[in-house]
Design a protein around this motif. Structure first.
Motif, short mmCIF file in Angstrom:
data_model
loop_
_atom_site.label_atom_id
_atom_site.label_comp_id
_atom_site.label_asym_id
_atom_site.label_seq_id
_atom_site.Cartn_x
_atom_site.Cartn_y
_atom_site.Cartn_z
N THR A 184 37.15 43.63 35.74
CA THR A 184 38.34 43.27 36.82
C THR A 184 38.46 41.93 37.77
OG1 THR A 184 39.97 46.04 36.76
CG2 THR A 184 40.35 44.43 38.57
N LEU A 185 37.63 42.75 38.54
CA LEU A 185 37.36 40.78 39.61
C LEU A 185 37.18 39.57 38.50
CD1 LEU A 185 34.77 42.62 41.91
CD2 LEU A 185 36.51 42.70 42.44
N VAL A 186 35.97 39.96 37.50
CA VAL A 186 36.54 38.51 37.34
C VAL A 186 37.56 38.16 35.85
CG1 VAL A 186 34.84 37.41 34.89
CG2 VAL A 186 34.29 38.97 36.93
N HIS A 187 38.54 39.42 35.25
CA HIS A 187 39.64 38.84 35.26
C HIS A 187 40.39 38.10 36.02
CE1 HIS A 187 42.79 39.26 32.22
NE2 HIS A 187 43.66 39.54 33.17
N GLY B 142 42.10 45.41 44.17
CA GLY B 142 42.25 46.73 44.42
C GLY B 142 40.80 47.30 44.77
N ARG B 143 40.14 49.30 43.72
CA ARG B 143 39.31 49.18 43.47
C ARG B 143 38.27 48.04 43.02
NH1 ARG B 143 37.38 55.16 41.54
NH2 ARG B 143 35.02 55.46 42.38
N TYR B 144 37.02 47.41 43.25
CA TYR B 144 36.07 47.17 42.33
C TYR B 144 35.07 47.62 41.14
CZ TYR B 144 35.72 44.64 47.20
OH TYR B 144 36.39 43.57 48.65
N ALA C 247 46.21 43.00 42.36
CA ALA C 247 45.35 43.34 41.49
C ALA C 247 46.77 42.56 40.59
CB ALA C 247 45.44 44.79 41.76
N ASP C 248 46.74 43.40 39.51
CA ASP C 248 48.11 43.12 38.03
C ASP C 248 49.36 44.03 38.46
OD1 ASP C 248 47.31 45.92 37.67
OD2 ASP C 248 47.18 45.28 36.06
N LYS C 249 49.28 44.77 40.30
CA LYS C 249 50.09 45.94 40.69
C LYS C 249 52.06 44.88 41.05
CE LYS C 249 47.33 49.80 40.37
NZ LYS C 249 46.05 48.22 39.79
N LEU C 250 51.44 44.06 41.44
CA LEU C 250 52.33 43.85 42.89
C LEU C 250 52.12 42.21 43.11
CD1 LEU C 250 54.67 44.76 44.69
CD2 LEU C 250 52.91 44.94 45.93
N ARG C 251 52.88 41.27 43.53
CA ARG C 251 53.18 39.88 44.01
C ARG C 251 53.44 39.69 45.15
NH1 ARG C 251 51.08 36.19 41.08
NH2 ARG C 251 49.81 37.42 39.45
N TYR C 252 53.85 39.32 46.08
CA TYR C 252 55.00 38.72 46.78
C TYR C 252 54.87 37.62 47.89
CZ TYR C 252 53.11 42.00 50.59
OH TYR C 252 51.63 42.66 51.48
N GLU D 211 31.25 42.43 31.03
CA GLU D 211 31.33 41.85 29.43
C GLU D 211 32.97 40.76 29.74
OE1 GLU D 211 30.11 42.45 26.49
OE2 GLU D 211 28.91 44.00 27.53
N GLU D 212 33.37 40.84 30.53
CA GLU D 212 33.91 39.49 31.17
C GLU D 212 33.76 38.61 31.30
OE1 GLU D 212 37.14 39.03 30.91
OE2 GLU D 212 38.30 41.19 29.44
N GLY D 213 32.56 39.14 32.27
CA GLY D 213 31.37 37.76 32.50
C GLY D 213 30.92 37.23 32.16
N LYS D 214 30.19 37.63 30.54
CA LYS D 214 29.48 37.19 29.70
C LYS D 214 30.50 36.23 29.83
CE LYS D 214 26.30 41.25 29.07
NZ LYS D 214 26.64 42.14 27.61
N ARG D 215 31.52 36.39 28.86
CA ARG D 215 32.48 34.87 28.77
C ARG D 215 33.42 34.19 29.11
NH1 ARG D 215 35.42 40.65 26.47
NH2 ARG D 215 36.22 41.01 27.19
N THR D 216 32.29 34.33 30.84
CA THR D 216 33.78 33.79 31.29
C THR D 216 32.40 32.00 31.86
OG1 THR D 216 34.70 35.12 31.71
CG2 THR D 216 34.47 33.34 33.80
#
Length: 549
Positions: free
Chosen positions: A266-269, A260-262, A39-44, A293-298
Protein backbone atom coordinates in the motif's frame (compact mmCIF):
# COMPACT_ATOMS: atom_id res chain seq x y z
CA UNK A 1 23.37 34.12 33.80
CA UNK A 2 24.79 37.54 32.94
CA UNK A 3 22.80 40.56 34.02
CA UNK A 4 21.66 42.31 30.84
CA UNK A 5 19.57 45.30 29.89
CA UNK A 6 15.86 44.51 29.47
CA UNK A 7 13.47 47.26 28.39
CA UNK A 8 9.85 46.86 29.50
CA UNK A 9 7.33 46.69 26.62
CA UNK A 10 5.05 49.59 25.78
CA UNK A 11 1.62 49.67 27.31
CA UNK A 12 -0.67 47.52 25.20
CA UNK A 13 2.15 45.63 23.44
CA UNK A 14 0.97 42.12 22.62
CA UNK A 15 2.91 39.31 24.29
CA UNK A 16 3.03 36.86 21.36
CA UNK A 17 3.15 33.32 22.67
CA UNK A 18 4.61 30.51 20.55
CA UNK A 19 1.49 28.34 20.33
CA UNK A 20 0.67 25.51 17.96
CA UNK A 21 -2.27 27.47 16.59
CA UNK A 22 0.26 29.83 14.95
CA UNK A 23 1.45 26.95 12.73
CA UNK A 24 -1.97 26.80 11.07
CA UNK A 25 -1.80 30.36 9.78
CA UNK A 26 0.52 29.95 6.80
CA UNK A 27 -0.55 26.75 5.03
CA UNK A 28 -4.07 27.90 4.26
CA UNK A 29 -2.76 31.30 3.14
CA UNK A 30 -0.24 29.89 0.69
CA UNK A 31 -2.09 26.78 -0.53
CA UNK A 32 -5.77 26.88 0.50
CA UNK A 33 -6.77 24.29 -2.12
CA UNK A 34 -3.84 21.95 -1.56
CA UNK A 35 -4.81 18.38 -0.66
CA UNK A 36 -4.73 16.32 2.52
CA UNK A 37 -5.14 12.67 1.46
CA UNK A 38 -6.09 9.68 3.62
CA UNK A 39 -5.01 6.48 1.83
CA UNK A 40 -7.56 5.68 -0.89
CA UNK A 41 -10.49 6.77 1.28
CA UNK A 42 -10.61 10.56 1.47
CA UNK A 43 -9.11 13.83 0.29
CA UNK A 44 -9.86 17.42 1.21
CA UNK A 45 -8.29 20.89 1.12
CA UNK A 46 -6.42 22.97 3.69
CA UNK A 47 -9.56 25.08 4.01
CA UNK A 48 -11.42 21.97 5.06
CA UNK A 49 -8.59 20.93 7.40
CA UNK A 50 -8.86 24.21 9.29
CA UNK A 51 -12.64 23.95 9.47
CA UNK A 52 -12.51 20.35 10.74
CA UNK A 53 -9.98 21.32 13.42
CA UNK A 54 -12.43 23.95 14.68
CA UNK A 55 -15.33 21.50 14.55
CA UNK A 56 -13.27 18.96 16.51
CA UNK A 57 -12.47 21.58 19.15
CA UNK A 58 -16.18 22.32 19.55
CA UNK A 59 -17.04 18.62 19.73
CA UNK A 60 -14.39 17.93 22.37
CA UNK A 61 -15.45 20.97 24.39
CA UNK A 62 -19.05 19.74 24.30
CA UNK A 63 -17.77 16.38 25.59
CA UNK A 64 -16.30 18.16 28.60
CA UNK A 65 -12.67 18.52 27.52
CA UNK A 66 -11.12 21.65 29.01
CA UNK A 67 -7.67 23.20 29.34
CA UNK A 68 -5.34 20.94 31.30
CA UNK A 69 -7.21 17.72 30.46
CA UNK A 70 -5.54 14.83 28.62
CA UNK A 71 -7.00 13.35 25.45
CA UNK A 72 -5.71 9.94 24.34
CA UNK A 73 -5.55 8.89 20.69
CA UNK A 74 -5.37 5.33 19.34
CA UNK A 75 -5.43 5.52 15.56
CA UNK A 76 -3.45 4.63 12.46
CA UNK A 77 -1.74 7.45 10.55
CA UNK A 78 -4.72 9.42 9.27
CA UNK A 79 -6.23 12.84 8.65
CA UNK A 80 -7.94 12.42 12.02
CA UNK A 81 -4.57 12.16 13.76
CA UNK A 82 -3.43 15.33 11.98
CA UNK A 83 -6.58 17.13 13.15
CA UNK A 84 -5.94 15.98 16.73
CA UNK A 85 -2.31 17.16 16.53
CA UNK A 86 -3.75 20.67 16.32
CA UNK A 87 -7.21 20.77 17.90
CA UNK A 88 -6.37 19.12 21.22
CA UNK A 89 -3.34 21.24 22.23
CA UNK A 90 -4.94 24.36 20.77
CA UNK A 91 -7.72 23.90 23.34
CA UNK A 92 -5.07 23.97 26.06
CA UNK A 93 -5.47 20.23 26.59
CA UNK A 94 -2.71 17.60 26.24
CA UNK A 95 -2.67 15.07 23.40
CA UNK A 96 -1.47 11.63 24.50
CA UNK A 97 -0.62 9.58 21.40
CA UNK A 98 -0.84 6.00 22.64
CA UNK A 99 1.63 3.50 21.28
CA UNK A 100 -0.80 0.89 19.96
CA UNK A 101 1.98 -1.70 19.64
CA UNK A 102 2.62 -1.92 23.36
CA UNK A 103 1.26 -4.83 25.35
CA UNK A 104 -2.20 -4.40 26.94
CA UNK A 105 -0.54 -4.18 30.37
CA UNK A 106 1.78 -1.40 29.20
CA UNK A 107 -1.09 0.50 27.58
CA UNK A 108 -3.05 0.35 30.85
CA UNK A 109 0.00 1.68 32.67
CA UNK A 110 0.57 4.56 30.25
CA UNK A 111 -3.09 5.63 30.13
CA UNK A 112 -3.39 5.60 33.93
CA UNK A 113 -0.04 7.30 34.40
CA UNK A 114 -1.03 10.03 31.90
CA UNK A 115 -4.45 10.36 33.59
CA UNK A 116 -6.31 10.30 30.27
CA UNK A 117 -9.79 11.86 30.39
CA UNK A 118 -11.27 11.20 26.93
CA UNK A 119 -10.08 8.54 24.47
CA UNK A 120 -10.37 8.69 20.68
CA UNK A 121 -10.18 5.10 19.46
CA UNK A 122 -10.18 3.51 16.00
CA UNK A 123 -12.50 0.54 15.49
CA UNK A 124 -9.46 -1.75 15.14
CA UNK A 125 -8.57 -1.07 18.78
CA UNK A 126 -12.04 -1.43 20.26
CA UNK A 127 -11.41 -5.04 21.39
CA UNK A 128 -8.28 -3.90 23.23
CA UNK A 129 -10.08 -1.00 24.96
CA UNK A 130 -13.04 -3.23 25.84
CA UNK A 131 -10.59 -5.66 27.42
CA UNK A 132 -8.84 -3.05 29.59
CA UNK A 133 -11.64 -0.49 30.16
CA UNK A 134 -12.26 -1.67 33.73
CA UNK A 135 -8.61 -1.02 34.62
CA UNK A 136 -8.55 2.58 33.36
CA UNK A 137 -8.96 4.83 36.37
CA UNK A 138 -9.54 8.28 34.89
CA UNK A 139 -11.21 7.76 31.49
CA UNK A 140 -14.67 9.33 31.32
CA UNK A 141 -15.69 8.48 27.75
CA UNK A 142 -14.69 7.40 24.26
CA UNK A 143 -14.97 8.84 20.76
CA UNK A 144 -15.22 6.15 18.09
CA UNK A 145 -13.16 6.50 14.90
CA UNK A 146 -14.64 4.46 12.10
CA UNK A 147 -13.97 4.08 8.38
CA UNK A 148 -17.50 3.23 7.22
CA UNK A 149 -20.10 1.58 9.45
CA UNK A 150 -19.39 1.94 13.16
CA UNK A 151 -18.81 -1.33 14.99
CA UNK A 152 -20.99 -2.04 18.02
CA UNK A 153 -19.24 -1.61 21.37
CA UNK A 154 -20.03 -1.69 25.08
CA UNK A 155 -17.69 1.22 25.79
CA UNK A 156 -19.34 4.42 27.11
CA UNK A 157 -19.29 6.46 23.91
CA UNK A 158 -19.41 10.22 23.59
CA UNK A 159 -20.20 9.60 19.94
CA UNK A 160 -18.74 8.72 16.55
CA UNK A 161 -16.03 11.09 15.28
CA UNK A 162 -17.55 12.13 11.95
CA UNK A 163 -21.03 12.47 13.40
CA UNK A 164 -19.70 14.67 16.18
CA UNK A 165 -17.86 16.90 13.70
CA UNK A 166 -20.91 17.14 11.45
CA UNK A 167 -23.01 18.35 14.37
CA UNK A 168 -20.44 20.82 15.69
CA UNK A 169 -20.06 24.49 14.85
CA UNK A 170 -17.46 25.30 12.20
CA UNK A 171 -15.92 28.19 14.13
CA UNK A 172 -13.92 28.07 17.35
CA UNK A 173 -11.99 30.91 18.95
CA UNK A 174 -8.84 29.24 20.26
CA UNK A 175 -7.57 30.94 23.43
CA UNK A 176 -4.16 32.35 24.21
CA UNK A 177 -2.23 30.87 27.11
CA UNK A 178 1.34 30.36 28.29
CA UNK A 179 3.59 28.92 25.56
CA UNK A 180 5.20 26.69 28.20
CA UNK A 181 1.94 24.74 28.56
CA UNK A 182 2.26 21.02 27.84
CA UNK A 183 0.90 20.19 24.38
CA UNK A 184 1.73 16.54 23.72
CA UNK A 185 2.74 13.40 25.54
CA UNK A 186 3.79 9.88 24.63
CA UNK A 187 5.67 7.04 26.28
CA UNK A 188 9.06 5.63 25.43
CA UNK A 189 10.07 2.08 26.34
CA UNK A 190 13.46 1.27 27.78
CA UNK A 191 15.37 -1.87 28.63
CA UNK A 192 13.97 -2.07 32.15
CA UNK A 193 10.93 -0.87 34.08
CA UNK A 194 7.74 0.76 32.88
CA UNK A 195 7.53 3.08 29.85
CA UNK A 196 8.53 6.66 30.63
CA UNK A 197 6.27 9.64 29.89
CA UNK A 198 7.87 12.21 27.58
CA UNK A 199 6.11 15.55 27.14
CA UNK A 200 6.61 18.69 25.06
CA UNK A 201 5.32 22.25 25.34
CA UNK A 202 3.83 24.50 22.67
CA UNK A 203 7.02 26.57 22.65
CA UNK A 204 9.20 23.51 22.10
CA UNK A 205 7.07 22.16 19.26
CA UNK A 206 6.85 25.52 17.49
CA UNK A 207 10.62 26.06 17.70
CA UNK A 208 11.30 22.50 16.50
CA UNK A 209 8.89 23.04 13.59
CA UNK A 210 10.41 26.35 12.51
CA UNK A 211 13.91 24.90 12.71
CA UNK A 212 12.92 21.78 10.81
CA UNK A 213 11.21 23.87 8.13
CA UNK A 214 14.31 25.97 7.58
CA UNK A 215 16.66 23.00 7.68
CA UNK A 216 14.64 20.82 5.31
CA UNK A 217 13.99 23.61 2.81
CA UNK A 218 16.93 25.97 3.08
CA UNK A 219 20.04 23.96 2.28
CA UNK A 220 20.93 22.78 -1.22
CA UNK A 221 22.74 19.80 0.30
CA UNK A 222 19.56 18.53 1.99
CA UNK A 223 16.47 19.82 0.13
CA UNK A 224 14.07 17.35 1.71
CA UNK A 225 10.80 19.26 1.91
CA UNK A 226 9.96 22.29 -0.21
CA UNK A 227 6.71 23.85 -1.39
CA UNK A 228 6.34 21.56 -4.41
CA UNK A 229 6.93 18.32 -2.53
CA UNK A 230 4.37 15.68 -1.57
CA UNK A 231 4.83 14.34 1.96
CA UNK A 232 3.87 10.92 3.35
CA UNK A 233 4.95 9.83 6.85
CA UNK A 234 6.08 6.25 7.33
CA UNK A 235 6.99 6.73 10.97
CA UNK A 236 3.99 6.23 13.29
CA UNK A 237 2.28 9.43 14.37
CA UNK A 238 2.15 8.05 17.91
CA UNK A 239 5.96 8.12 18.00
CA UNK A 240 7.50 11.58 18.55
CA UNK A 241 4.76 13.25 16.43
CA UNK A 242 5.98 11.32 13.32
CA UNK A 243 9.31 13.08 13.90
CA UNK A 244 7.45 16.41 13.97
CA UNK A 245 7.12 16.56 10.19
CA UNK A 246 3.29 16.80 10.06
CA UNK A 247 3.56 20.16 11.85
CA UNK A 248 6.22 21.31 9.38
CA UNK A 249 4.32 20.10 6.31
CA UNK A 250 1.12 21.79 7.50
CA UNK A 251 2.90 25.09 8.13
CA UNK A 252 4.28 24.89 4.57
CA UNK A 253 0.96 23.99 2.97
CA UNK A 254 2.34 21.03 1.02
CA UNK A 255 0.28 18.07 -0.15
CA UNK A 256 0.15 15.44 2.58
CA UNK A 257 -0.69 11.75 2.21
CA UNK A 258 -1.57 9.72 5.31
CA UNK A 259 -1.40 5.97 4.60
CA UNK A 260 -3.40 4.48 7.47
CA UNK A 261 -2.08 1.16 8.70
CA UNK A 262 1.38 0.47 7.31
CA UNK A 263 1.40 -2.25 4.67
CA UNK A 264 4.41 -2.22 2.31
CA UNK A 265 2.46 -2.76 -0.93
CA UNK A 266 0.00 0.00 0.00
CA UNK A 267 2.82 2.40 0.85
CA UNK A 268 4.51 1.81 -2.51
CA UNK A 269 1.17 2.15 -4.34
CA UNK A 270 0.49 5.51 -2.64
CA UNK A 271 4.00 6.69 -3.56
CA UNK A 272 3.25 6.03 -7.23
CA UNK A 273 -0.35 7.20 -7.38
CA UNK A 274 -0.03 10.36 -5.26
CA UNK A 275 3.39 11.46 -6.49
CA UNK A 276 5.01 11.26 -3.05
CA UNK A 277 8.47 12.86 -3.03
CA UNK A 278 9.44 12.89 0.67
CA UNK A 279 9.01 10.36 3.46
CA UNK A 280 10.81 9.21 6.57
CA UNK A 281 11.06 5.74 8.08
CA UNK A 282 13.25 3.27 9.95
CA UNK A 283 15.51 0.96 7.90
CA UNK A 284 13.36 -2.14 8.51
CA UNK A 285 10.35 -0.49 6.81
CA UNK A 286 12.55 0.61 3.91
CA UNK A 287 13.70 -2.98 3.42
CA UNK A 288 10.10 -4.19 3.45
CA UNK A 289 9.05 -1.66 0.78
CA UNK A 290 11.95 -2.60 -1.48
CA UNK A 291 11.19 -6.32 -1.16
CA UNK A 292 7.37 -6.32 -1.46
CA UNK A 293 5.63 -7.22 -4.72
CA UNK A 294 4.69 -3.62 -5.53
CA UNK A 295 8.22 -2.56 -4.69
CA UNK A 296 9.84 -5.06 -7.02
CA UNK A 297 8.09 -3.52 -10.03
CA UNK A 298 8.38 0.12 -9.01
CA UNK A 299 10.90 2.75 -10.03
CA UNK A 300 11.55 4.78 -6.87
CA UNK A 301 13.14 7.71 -8.69
CA UNK A 302 12.28 11.03 -7.07
CA UNK A 303 11.57 9.65 -3.59
CA UNK A 304 13.67 11.40 -0.93
CA UNK A 305 13.83 9.12 2.11
CA UNK A 306 15.00 10.27 5.52
CA UNK A 307 16.18 7.32 7.61
CA UNK A 308 16.47 7.29 11.38
CA UNK A 309 15.61 5.34 14.50
CA UNK A 310 18.43 2.87 13.90
CA UNK A 311 21.55 2.73 11.75
CA UNK A 312 21.16 2.57 7.97
CA UNK A 313 23.61 -0.02 6.68
CA UNK A 314 25.73 0.63 3.63
CA UNK A 315 24.23 -2.38 1.87
CA UNK A 316 20.62 -1.26 2.31
CA UNK A 317 21.48 2.33 1.38
CA UNK A 318 23.07 1.18 -1.87
CA UNK A 319 20.12 -1.08 -2.62
CA UNK A 320 17.70 1.83 -2.18
CA UNK A 321 19.90 4.17 -4.23
CA UNK A 322 20.15 1.69 -7.08
CA UNK A 323 16.33 1.61 -7.16
CA UNK A 324 16.17 5.41 -7.53
CA UNK A 325 15.72 6.67 -3.96
CA UNK A 326 17.77 9.49 -2.51
CA UNK A 327 18.64 8.48 1.04
CA UNK A 328 19.42 10.90 3.86
CA UNK A 329 19.98 10.16 7.54
CA UNK A 330 18.79 12.02 10.59
CA UNK A 331 19.37 11.48 14.28
CA UNK A 332 17.43 12.12 17.42
CA UNK A 333 15.54 10.31 20.14
CA UNK A 334 12.16 10.45 21.82
CA UNK A 335 13.42 12.95 24.37
CA UNK A 336 14.78 15.34 21.70
CA UNK A 337 11.50 16.00 19.82
CA UNK A 338 13.45 14.45 17.85
CA UNK A 339 15.71 16.13 15.26
CA UNK A 340 19.34 16.81 16.24
CA UNK A 341 21.50 16.05 13.20
CA UNK A 342 20.99 15.57 9.47
CA UNK A 343 22.96 14.50 6.43
CA UNK A 344 24.69 17.59 5.05
CA UNK A 345 26.33 17.35 1.63
CA UNK A 346 28.65 20.06 0.34
CA UNK A 347 28.96 20.99 -3.32
CA UNK A 348 32.00 18.74 -3.72
CA UNK A 349 30.07 15.82 -2.18
CA UNK A 350 27.14 16.32 -4.55
CA UNK A 351 29.54 16.34 -7.51
CA UNK A 352 30.59 12.75 -6.75
CA UNK A 353 28.91 9.72 -8.38
CA UNK A 354 26.02 8.54 -6.22
CA UNK A 355 27.80 5.34 -5.17
CA UNK A 356 30.60 7.46 -3.71
CA UNK A 357 28.10 9.72 -1.92
CA UNK A 358 26.44 6.85 -0.06
CA UNK A 359 29.08 6.48 2.69
CA UNK A 360 28.56 10.17 3.53
CA UNK A 361 24.78 9.94 3.29
CA UNK A 362 24.56 7.17 5.91
CA UNK A 363 26.57 9.01 8.56
CA UNK A 364 24.69 10.51 11.48
CA UNK A 365 25.22 13.95 9.99
CA UNK A 366 25.88 17.50 11.13
CA UNK A 367 24.03 19.14 14.07
CA UNK A 368 21.22 21.30 12.72
CA UNK A 369 20.92 24.99 13.69
CA UNK A 370 20.31 25.75 17.38
CA UNK A 371 21.63 22.33 18.45
CA UNK A 372 24.54 22.54 20.86
CA UNK A 373 26.11 19.07 20.60
CA UNK A 374 29.19 17.70 22.30
CA UNK A 375 30.82 14.29 22.39
CA UNK A 376 32.38 13.70 25.79
CA UNK A 377 34.44 11.09 27.58
CA UNK A 378 33.60 9.58 30.94
CA UNK A 379 34.92 12.67 32.74
CA UNK A 380 32.74 15.03 30.70
CA UNK A 381 35.61 16.34 28.56
CA UNK A 382 35.22 16.85 24.80
CA UNK A 383 36.87 14.14 22.71
CA UNK A 384 39.14 15.18 19.80
CA UNK A 385 37.39 16.02 16.53
CA UNK A 386 39.38 13.43 14.61
CA UNK A 387 36.63 11.03 13.49
CA UNK A 388 38.15 8.30 15.68
CA UNK A 389 37.89 9.16 19.38
CA UNK A 390 34.66 7.90 20.95
CA UNK A 391 32.45 9.49 23.55
CA UNK A 392 28.80 9.98 24.50
CA UNK A 393 26.63 12.48 22.64
CA UNK A 394 25.25 15.14 25.00
CA UNK A 395 23.06 17.99 23.77
CA UNK A 396 21.23 21.21 24.51
CA UNK A 397 18.51 22.73 22.33
CA UNK A 398 15.32 24.69 23.13
CA UNK A 399 13.10 21.70 22.29
CA UNK A 400 14.50 18.94 24.55
CA UNK A 401 12.26 17.15 27.03
CA UNK A 402 12.85 18.74 30.43
CA UNK A 403 12.23 15.51 32.34
CA UNK A 404 9.96 12.47 32.55
CA UNK A 405 6.37 12.71 33.74
CA UNK A 406 6.16 12.10 37.52
CA UNK A 407 9.71 10.64 37.59
CA UNK A 408 12.05 13.41 38.77
CA UNK A 409 14.90 11.00 39.61
CA UNK A 410 15.03 9.62 36.07
CA UNK A 411 14.78 13.15 34.69
CA UNK A 412 17.78 14.16 36.80
CA UNK A 413 19.75 11.22 35.37
CA UNK A 414 18.82 12.30 31.85
CA UNK A 415 20.07 15.84 32.54
CA UNK A 416 23.17 15.04 34.60
CA UNK A 417 25.53 18.00 34.55
CA UNK A 418 23.08 20.25 32.70
CA UNK A 419 23.35 18.35 29.39
CA UNK A 420 20.87 15.82 28.05
CA UNK A 421 22.61 12.47 27.87
CA UNK A 422 21.64 10.41 24.82
CA UNK A 423 23.37 7.14 25.67
CA UNK A 424 24.83 7.02 22.15
CA UNK A 425 28.54 6.50 21.50
CA UNK A 426 29.90 8.48 18.55
CA UNK A 427 32.87 10.20 16.96
CA UNK A 428 33.04 13.61 15.29
CA UNK A 429 35.45 14.74 12.58
CA UNK A 430 37.00 18.10 11.73
CA UNK A 431 34.03 18.99 9.51
CA UNK A 432 31.66 18.48 12.43
CA UNK A 433 30.16 15.29 10.98
CA UNK A 434 28.90 12.98 13.71
CA UNK A 435 29.00 9.22 13.27
CA UNK A 436 27.23 7.07 15.85
CA UNK A 437 29.12 3.89 16.57
CA UNK A 438 26.65 2.27 18.94
CA UNK A 439 24.39 2.62 21.93
CA UNK A 440 26.49 2.53 25.08
CA UNK A 441 24.70 -0.65 26.13
CA UNK A 442 25.24 -2.28 22.70
CA UNK A 443 29.00 -1.72 22.30
CA UNK A 444 30.80 -5.07 22.46
CA UNK A 445 33.90 -5.22 24.67
CA UNK A 446 36.15 -8.12 23.73
CA UNK A 447 39.65 -8.62 25.09
CA UNK A 448 39.83 -5.00 26.25
CA UNK A 449 38.89 -3.66 22.79
CA UNK A 450 35.61 -2.03 21.75
CA UNK A 451 33.66 -3.35 18.75
CA UNK A 452 30.78 -1.42 17.22
CA UNK A 453 27.80 -3.67 16.54
CA UNK A 454 26.52 -1.07 14.03
CA UNK A 455 29.76 -1.15 12.06
CA UNK A 456 29.71 -4.95 11.88
CA UNK A 457 26.09 -4.86 10.72
CA UNK A 458 26.96 -2.39 7.97
CA UNK A 459 29.88 -4.55 6.75
CA UNK A 460 27.88 -7.77 6.76
CA UNK A 461 25.01 -6.02 4.94
CA UNK A 462 27.29 -5.35 1.97
CA UNK A 463 27.13 -9.04 0.97
CA UNK A 464 24.66 -9.24 -1.90
CA UNK A 465 22.81 -12.21 -0.38
CA UNK A 466 22.12 -10.50 2.98
CA UNK A 467 18.68 -8.92 3.44
CA UNK A 468 18.98 -7.94 7.11
CA UNK A 469 21.43 -8.36 9.97
CA UNK A 470 21.72 -7.72 13.70
CA UNK A 471 24.83 -8.06 15.86
CA UNK A 472 24.91 -8.33 19.66
CA UNK A 473 27.56 -9.12 22.24
CA UNK A 474 27.32 -12.36 24.19
CA UNK A 475 29.36 -13.47 27.22
CA UNK A 476 32.65 -15.22 26.52
CA UNK A 477 34.76 -16.84 29.25
CA UNK A 478 38.07 -15.92 27.61
CA UNK A 479 37.39 -12.52 26.00
CA UNK A 480 34.58 -11.08 28.13
CA UNK A 481 32.26 -10.70 25.14
CA UNK A 482 32.22 -11.85 21.54
CA UNK A 483 29.90 -10.72 18.73
CA UNK A 484 27.03 -12.89 17.55
CA UNK A 485 25.27 -12.13 14.26
CA UNK A 486 21.73 -12.89 13.15
CA UNK A 487 21.44 -12.85 9.36
CA UNK A 488 18.35 -12.91 7.15
CA UNK A 489 19.09 -14.10 3.62
CA UNK A 490 17.70 -12.25 0.62
CA UNK A 491 14.83 -14.03 -1.18
CA UNK A 492 16.14 -17.01 -3.17
CA UNK A 493 19.59 -16.82 -1.56
CA UNK A 494 21.38 -19.10 0.90
CA UNK A 495 24.44 -18.47 3.04
CA UNK A 496 26.60 -20.25 5.58
CA UNK A 497 28.95 -19.09 8.30
CA UNK A 498 32.08 -19.63 6.23
CA UNK A 499 30.77 -17.36 3.46
CA UNK A 500 30.17 -14.48 5.90
CA UNK A 501 33.60 -15.05 7.50
CA UNK A 502 35.30 -14.85 4.10
CA UNK A 503 33.28 -11.72 3.28
CA UNK A 504 34.43 -10.05 6.52
CA UNK A 505 38.05 -11.13 6.07
CA UNK A 506 38.46 -8.55 3.29
CA UNK A 507 37.79 -5.82 5.86
CA UNK A 508 40.33 -7.39 8.22
CA UNK A 509 42.91 -7.48 5.41
CA UNK A 510 42.29 -3.80 4.62
CA UNK A 511 42.68 -2.84 8.27
CA UNK A 512 39.05 -1.71 8.60
CA UNK A 513 38.35 -4.12 11.48
CA UNK A 514 40.41 -6.44 13.65
CA UNK A 515 40.23 -10.20 13.19
CA UNK A 516 38.50 -10.70 16.54
CA UNK A 517 35.57 -8.62 15.30
CA UNK A 518 34.48 -11.48 13.02
CA UNK A 519 31.55 -13.13 14.86
CA UNK A 520 32.31 -16.60 16.13
CA UNK A 521 28.61 -17.39 15.94
CA UNK A 522 26.49 -16.51 12.92
CA UNK A 523 22.87 -17.64 12.92
CA UNK A 524 20.66 -17.58 9.86
CA UNK A 525 17.07 -16.69 10.73
CA UNK A 526 13.78 -15.93 8.97
CA UNK A 527 13.29 -12.61 10.77
CA UNK A 528 14.91 -10.34 13.36
CA UNK A 529 12.94 -9.20 16.43
CA UNK A 530 11.74 -5.59 16.29
CA UNK A 531 10.53 -3.09 18.87
CA UNK A 532 7.09 -1.45 18.76
CA UNK A 533 8.45 1.28 16.46
CA UNK A 534 10.32 -1.02 14.05
CA UNK A 535 13.83 -0.86 15.51
CA UNK A 536 15.95 -3.98 15.98
CA UNK A 537 15.22 -5.29 19.48
CA UNK A 538 18.71 -6.15 20.69
CA UNK A 539 17.55 -6.53 24.29
CA UNK A 540 15.20 -9.34 23.23
CA UNK A 541 17.91 -10.95 21.08
CA UNK A 542 20.39 -10.96 23.98
CA UNK A 543 17.79 -12.36 26.37
CA UNK A 544 16.95 -15.19 23.95
CA UNK A 545 20.60 -16.08 23.41
CA UNK A 546 21.43 -15.92 27.12
CA UNK A 547 18.51 -18.24 27.87
CA UNK A 548 20.19 -20.87 25.69
CA UNK A 549 23.56 -20.63 27.45
Amino acid sequence: MAKTKIIPPAQGAYNYQLLIKRLLLSGVRYQPDQEIVYADKLRYSYRTLNERIQRLANALSAAGVKAGDTVALLDWDSHRSLECFFAVPMLGAVLHTVNVRLSPEQIVYTMNHAEDDIVLVHDDFLPLLEQIHGELNTVKGYVQLTESVAKPTQLPLVGEYEALLAGADSHFEFPDFDENSVATMFYTTGTTGNPKGVYFTHRQLVLHTLNQLGTFAGWDGQPLLRSGDVYMPITPMFHVHAWGVPYTATAMGVKQVYPGRYEPNTLVHLFREEGVSFSHCVPTILQMMLDCEEGKRTDFAGWKMLLGGSALTLGLARQASERGMRVHCGYGMSETCPLLTLTHLRAEDLALPMDEQIPERIKTGVPIPMVDLRIVDGAGNDVPHDGVALGEIVVRTPWLAQGYLKEPEKGAELWEGGWLHTGDMASIDQRGIVEIKDRIKDVIKTGGEWISSLELESLISQHAAVAAVAVVGIPDAQWGERPLALVVCAPGESLDQKTIEVHLQQFVDSGHINKWAIPRQIRFVADIPKTSVGKINKKLIREAVLAEL
